[in-house]
Design a protein around this motif. Structure first.
Motif, PDB file in Angstrom:
ATOM      1  N   GLY A  99       9.135   3.556  20.332  1.00 55.28           N
ATOM      2  CA  GLY A  99       8.527   3.809  20.043  1.00 55.28           C
ATOM      3  C   GLY A  99       9.255   2.918  18.423  1.00 55.28           C
ATOM      4  N   ALA A 262       3.611   1.569  13.770  1.00 57.32           N
ATOM      5  CA  ALA A 262       3.280   2.928  14.725  1.00 57.32           C
ATOM      6  C   ALA A 262       1.004   3.479  14.709  1.00 57.32           C
ATOM      7  N   HIS A 263       0.651   2.992  14.168  1.00 59.73           N
ATOM      8  CA  HIS A 263      -0.829   2.909  14.120  1.00 59.73           C
ATOM      9  C   HIS A 263      -1.641   2.256  15.357  1.00 59.73           C
ATOM     10  N   ALA A 265      -0.490   1.069  17.380  1.00 58.79           N
ATOM     11  CA  ALA A 265       0.461   1.004  19.064  1.00 58.79           C
ATOM     12  C   ALA A 265       0.177   2.690  19.511  1.00 58.79           C
ATOM     13  N   GLU A 266      -0.591   3.256  18.091  1.00 60.22           N
ATOM     14  CA  GLU A 266      -1.120   4.414  18.689  1.00 60.22           C
ATOM     15  C   GLU A 266      -2.802   4.301  18.935  1.00 60.22           C
ATOM     16  N   VAL A 267      -3.420   3.620  18.457  1.00 63.62           N
ATOM     17  CA  VAL A 267      -4.333   3.575  18.624  1.00 63.62           C
ATOM     18  C   VAL A 267      -4.758   2.018  19.836  1.00 63.62           C
ATOM     19  N   SER A 271       2.335  -2.725  19.416  1.00 62.20           N
ATOM     20  CA  SER A 271       2.063  -2.512  17.181  1.00 62.20           C
ATOM     21  C   SER A 271       1.887  -3.993  16.806  1.00 62.20           C
TER      22      SER A 271
END
Length: 290
Positions: A99, A262-263, A265-267, A271
């Protein structure tokens, strides 16, 4: 006297012509996209030139049709999961981490840290730019003291299409001015060499066929100046930029850059918001056509 090292297979080639060191990025098949192997080879070359008392000025250029089309985000030689000896900082090796911990460690070293290291080199550096100078390519040009551009050169930072607020070495407001930096980022469009000259981002624009000779003439004239005077003048200007907020601004932007990764990769799926070199190139061409 001309001294050369490297083979056609080397990702960076080094040559000395008298008092001028010429560093050539040598991945022309991939428009000199910057992988980690190229980054560390560039560092070797810059360090070699810095350590050579016969070298007074350093020229950075690209082999083939382009200076540098950015970070390597999709060639067969992308080496994002490979470890290299760290030189620009004390962050841990990114390999084996996950991450944001991995991305932040790698980019702190390979992108932001290395560029800062090269900017601080005490000898004058000149970027000799032709063709594409995009995203990560901008970083390599911006760390140099002067930029000589061929009339076929073009510049762009299209990474906002990924939801990312510019490349890691965030020199945009200093290289372009605040309002032009915003336009450059918001639109993600190319600007040509003449527009870059008008904005003060490049020092000279010359015909493509004259680029090498003109750059070497400028380098030779600079090389005739006292080396300590050159080093101190460079340091004085760099310190003035830092007092204007360059270093702190980069630190702040680097944090936002990684918030965006990070955003994504999260949504999303990765990345880079699902983009690769091909999709970014297609989107940029569509924007330029519009």
């Amino acid at each position: 006297m001309t001294q050369q090292s490297g083979t056609g297979d080397d990702v960076v080639r080094y040559e000395r012509r008298g008092s001028i060191a010429i560093i050539t990025m040598n991945r022309p098949r991939y428009r000199n996209a910057q992988n980690s192997a190229m980054t560390y080879a560039l560092d070797d070359a810059f360090y070699r030139a810095a350590d050579d008392n016969e070298v007074a000025v350093i020229v950075l250029r690209g082999a083939g049709e382009h200076f540098c089309a950015g970070h390597d985000i999709g060639t067969p030689e992308r080496d994002i999961d490979r470890s290299f000896p760290r030189r620009a900082g004390l962050w841990w090796d990114h390999v084996g981490r996950s991450g944001a911990e991995s991305r932040f460690a790698r980019e702190s070293e390979v992108y932001l840290g290395m560029c800062r290291r090269w900017r601080d080199l005490p000898k004058p550096t000149i970027a000799s730019v032709h063709g594409a100078c995009i995203a990560g390519g901008l970083m390599l040009a911006w760390v140099c003291d002067l930029i000589i551009a061929a009339d076929d050169a073009f510049f762009a930072d299209p990474v906002l299409r990924m939801g990312i607020p510019g490349v890691e070495y965030f020199a945009h407001p200093w290289a372009l001015g605040a309002r032009q930096a915003k336009e450059f980022l918001f639109l993600g469009e190319r600007i040509d060499a003449h527009r870059a000259y008008q904005l003060g981002m490049v020092n000279r624009v010359v015909a493509r066929e004259d680029l090498e000779a003109f750059t070497l003439d400028i380098a030779t004239r600079i090389a005739s100046m006292p080396p300590l005077g050159l080093a101190l003048a460079k340091r004085a200007v760099n310190q003035a930029e830092d007092l204007m907020g360059l270093r702190d601004g980069m630190d702040a932007a680097f944090g936002l850059h990684h918030l965006a990764h990070a955003h994504n990769a999260e949504v999303g799926q990765d990345s880079l918001a699902g983009h690769d070199a091909r999709s970014m190139r297609a989107a940029s061409r569509e924007a330029d056509a519009g």
